[in-house]
Scaffold this motif. Structure first.
Motif, PDB file in Angstrom:
ATOM      1  N   ALA A   1      30.528  10.833  23.791  1.00  0.00           N
ATOM      2  CA  ALA A   1      30.347   9.520  23.178  1.00  0.00           C
ATOM      3  C   ALA A   1      30.025   9.611  21.697  1.00  0.00           C
ATOM      4  CB  ALA A   1      29.251   8.754  23.915  1.00  0.00           C
ATOM      5  N   GLU A   2      29.188  10.595  21.304  1.00  0.00           N
ATOM      6  CA  GLU A   2      28.769  10.694  19.896  1.00  0.00           C
ATOM      7  C   GLU A   2      29.960  10.836  18.958  1.00  0.00           C
ATOM      8  OE1 GLU A   2      25.722  13.374  18.791  1.00  0.00           O
ATOM      9  OE2 GLU A   2      24.459  12.942  20.532  1.00  0.00           O
ATOM     10  N   GLU A   3      30.888  11.676  19.333  1.00  0.00           N
ATOM     11  CA  GLU A   3      32.079  11.886  18.489  1.00  0.00           C
ATOM     12  C   GLU A   3      32.886  10.600  18.373  1.00  0.00           C
ATOM     13  OE1 GLU A   3      36.277  14.398  18.595  1.00  0.00           O
ATOM     14  OE2 GLU A   3      34.571  15.110  19.807  1.00  0.00           O
ATOM     15  N   ASN A   4      33.018   9.874  19.473  1.00  0.00           N
ATOM     16  CA  ASN A   4      33.783   8.620  19.441  1.00  0.00           C
ATOM     17  C   ASN A   4      33.080   7.535  18.634  1.00  0.00           C
ATOM     18  OD1 ASN A   4      36.036   9.435  20.925  1.00  0.00           O
ATOM     19  ND2 ASN A   4      35.028   9.035  22.879  1.00  0.00           N
ATOM     20  N   VAL A   5      31.741   7.542  18.656  1.00  0.00           N
ATOM     21  CA  VAL A   5      30.998   6.568  17.863  1.00  0.00           C
ATOM     22  C   VAL A   5      31.298   6.775  16.378  1.00  0.00           C
ATOM     23  CG1 VAL A   5      28.699   5.850  17.094  1.00  0.00           C
ATOM     24  CG2 VAL A   5      29.151   6.163  19.530  1.00  0.00           C
ATOM     25  N   GLU A   6      31.374   8.034  15.947  1.00  0.00           N
ATOM     26  CA  GLU A   6      31.703   8.330  14.556  1.00  0.00           C
ATOM     27  C   GLU A   6      33.105   7.846  14.215  1.00  0.00           C
ATOM     28  OE1 GLU A   6      29.582   9.377  12.247  1.00  0.00           O
ATOM     29  OE2 GLU A   6      28.105   9.212  13.881  1.00  0.00           O
ATOM     30  N   ARG A   7      34.027   7.998  15.175  1.00  0.00           N
ATOM     31  CA  ARG A   7      35.398   7.519  14.962  1.00  0.00           C
ATOM     32  C   ARG A   7      35.430   5.996  14.847  1.00  0.00           C
ATOM     33  NH1 ARG A   7      38.438   8.371  19.507  1.00  0.00           N
ATOM     34  NH2 ARG A   7      40.304   7.841  18.305  1.00  0.00           N
ATOM     35  N   ILE A   8      34.619   5.334  15.668  1.00  0.00           N
ATOM     36  CA  ILE A   8      34.550   3.873  15.616  1.00  0.00           C
ATOM     37  C   ILE A   8      33.994   3.428  14.268  1.00  0.00           C
ATOM     38  CG2 ILE A   8      33.406   1.851  16.593  1.00  0.00           C
ATOM     39  CD1 ILE A   8      33.476   3.306  19.326  1.00  0.00           C
ATOM     40  N   LYS A   9      32.944   4.100  13.796  1.00  0.00           N
ATOM     41  CA  LYS A   9      32.355   3.759  12.497  1.00  0.00           C
ATOM     42  C   LYS A   9      33.357   3.965  11.371  1.00  0.00           C
ATOM     43  CE  LYS A   9      27.528   4.785  13.680  1.00  0.00           C
ATOM     44  NZ  LYS A   9      26.366   5.671  13.407  1.00  0.00           N
ATOM     45  N   ASP A  10      34.157   5.006  11.484  1.00  0.00           N
ATOM     46  CA  ASP A  10      35.155   5.309  10.458  1.00  0.00           C
ATOM     47  C   ASP A  10      36.270   4.251  10.446  1.00  0.00           C
ATOM     48  OD1 ASP A  10      36.211   7.184   8.416  1.00  0.00           O
ATOM     49  OD2 ASP A  10      37.862   7.367   9.864  1.00  0.00           O
ATOM     50  N   ARG A  11      36.625   3.770  11.650  1.00  0.00           N
ATOM     51  CA  ARG A  11      37.718   2.786  11.750  1.00  0.00           C
ATOM     52  C   ARG A  11      37.243   1.380  11.362  1.00  0.00           C
ATOM     53  NH1 ARG A  11      40.327  -0.888  11.604  1.00  0.00           N
ATOM     54  NH2 ARG A  11      42.171  -1.527  12.784  1.00  0.00           N
TER      55      ARG A  11
END
Length: 347
Positions: A301-311
Motif C-alpha cells: 500500500a505504501e508504494e501505491n500511496v506515493e503513486r497516488i500522491k504523484d498523480r
C-alpha cells in the motif's frame, strides 16, 4: 425492500355538483330556488416525513387518489368538502411529471420527465394534485326575470397525472469508489450505521447514511454509495440507480483500495471513478473532493500511496485503514472542519 424510484398515478377529488332545488314549505309552496353549492374535492398532498427513507410504500400502492366533494343540498346547504389525502415521502424526494408527446420528426411517442418539486425539509408539504371546485347551485342563477332557474353547474374535475418519484439521499459527504474498496467498513467505524459488509462485489445494494459525531454537539452525515464500475454513467452495473444519490453531497470522498487487493491498480481506479462522475454530471465533478487511500496496513500500500500522491498532486489525500482505524482520527478532525454543524440538544 429498498425502492428509490417509482412511477405513480395521482388524481385529486372532483368537486361536488351544485344542487337544483326549490324551497317547498307549508306556507311557501313556491319558495324559489335554494340549491346549494357542491363541496370541494380533496387534494393529493405529499409530506416529507423523517420516519421513512424509502419509496417502498408506493410500490404496493401506486395510485394516489383523493375523495370527491359532496353534492350541494337544498335550503342553501353547501356539500361537504372532501378531506385531503396526505402521503408521506422521505427527505430528498424529487417529483417529476411524466409527459408523453409525439416526436415531430419521427412521429414516435416520446416520454420526458418535467421536474417540479424537490422535497428536502422534514414537515414540508407539496400539493401534487389540486382538488376540483364545487359546482354552483341553482340559487346563483335567479334573476328578476328568471325566478325559477333549473340551471346548476357540475363540480370541476380534480387534477390528475402520472408522476415519477426519485429519491436522492441527502448527506454532507459521500463515499465513492469501486466495490470492495472499504466504504462500508469505513462508514461503520465513523458512524453508528451498520451496513452489510462482506468480501464480494456489490455487498452494498442501497445507499446507507450514517451520522458522525464530532463532540461538543457537532455532527455531520456520511453516505456510503454502492460501488461503481467503468461505464456507470451509461447505467452499466448499478450505474444511474446510485450515482444520483451523491448529487446532494457537499463533498465527495473517493475511497480507493491502496493495496490493490482485488488485483486492480489504485491509480487507474481513481481515474476511472473520477471520469464516471464527470460524465454523469459536470456539476457534480466540480464539487470539493478528497482521496481516502484505504488498506494502508496491507503490504504494497505504501508504494501505491506515493503513486497516488504523484498523480493527484493538488488533491488532499488521507492514508487510512478502516479495518484497524489507522488515520481515522485525522480524518474525523478534517471532516469536522468541512461538514461539522452544531445541533440543539433536546432536554
Amino acid at each position: 425492500m429498498f425502492v428509490d424510484q417509482i412511477k405513480v398515478y395521482a388524481r385529486a377529488g372532483k368537486g361536488g355538483d351544485g344542487s337544483m332545488h326549490f324551497h317547498r314549505g307549508k306556507f311557501r309552496p313556491k319558495g324559489g330556488p335554494d340549491g346549494g353549492d357542491g363541496g370541494r374535492g380533496g387534494d393529493v398532498i405529499l409530506k416529507v416525513d423523517s420516519s421513512t427513507n424509502t419509496l417502498r410504500q408506493f410500490f404496493f400502492n401506486a395510485k394516489l387518489i383523493a375523495q370527491d366533494g359532496h353534492k350541494g343540498g337544498g335550503n342553501l346547504c353547501t356539500g361537504q368538502s372532501a378531506d385531503n389525502e396526505i402521503f408521506k415521502v422521505p427527505s430528498g424526494t424529487v417529483v417529476s411529471k411524466i409527459i408523453e408527446e409525439e416526436d415531430p420528426e419521427t412521429g414516435d411517442i416520446v416520454t420526458r420527465y418535467e421536474p417540479f418539486a424537490d422535497l428536502t425539509d422534514v414537515g414540508q408539504e407539496f400539493v401534487l394534485c389540486k382538488g376540483g371546485k364545487g359546482g354552483k347551485g341553482n340559487v346563483h342563477f335567479k334573476t328578476s326575470t328568471h325566478q325559477a332557474p333549473r340551471e346548476f353547474t357540475p363540480g370541476d374535475e380534480g387534477e390528475e397525472g402520472f408522476f415519477h418519484f426519485e429519491l436522492r439521499s441527502i448527506a454532507d459527504a459521500g463515499f465513492v469508489g469501486f466495490p470492495n474498496a472499504g466504504k462500508s467498513t469505513l462508514l461503520s467505524k465513523l458512524s453508528a450505521a451498520r451496513p452489510k459488509i462482506a468480501n464480494y462485489p456489490f455487498t452494498t445494494l442501497q445507499p446507507m447514511v450514517g451520522v458522525i459525531h464530532f463532540g461538543d454537539h457537532r455532527r455531520g452525515t456520511l453516505a456510503d454509495i454502492p460501488g461503481l464500475i467503468k461505464g456507470a454513467h451509461q447505467n452499466i452495473g448499478l450505474g444511474h440507480d446510485f450515482l444520483r444519490h451523491i448529487m446532494r453531497c457537499r463533498i465527495l470522498l473517493f475511497v480507493v483500495d491502496a493495496a490493490g487487493t482485488e488485483g486492480r491498480d489504485p491509480v487507474a481506479d481513481l481515474e476511472i471513478v473520477r471520469k464516471e462522475v464527470s460524465l454523469y454530471s459536470k456539476e457534480l465533478s466540480k464539487r470539493p473532493w478528497f482521496i481516502l487511500a484505504n488498506k494502508i496496513d496491507v503490504e504494497g500500500a505504501e508504494e501505491n500511496v506515493e503513486r497516488i500522491k504523484d498523480r493527484f498532486k493538488r488533491v488532499k489525500i488521507f492514508p487510512i485503514s478502516a479495518e484497524s482505524e489507522q488515520g481515522l482520527d485525522k480524518l474525523r478532525a478534517f471532516l469536522d472542519k468541512k461538514i461539522g454543524q452544531t445541533f440543539e440538544v433536546l432536554k
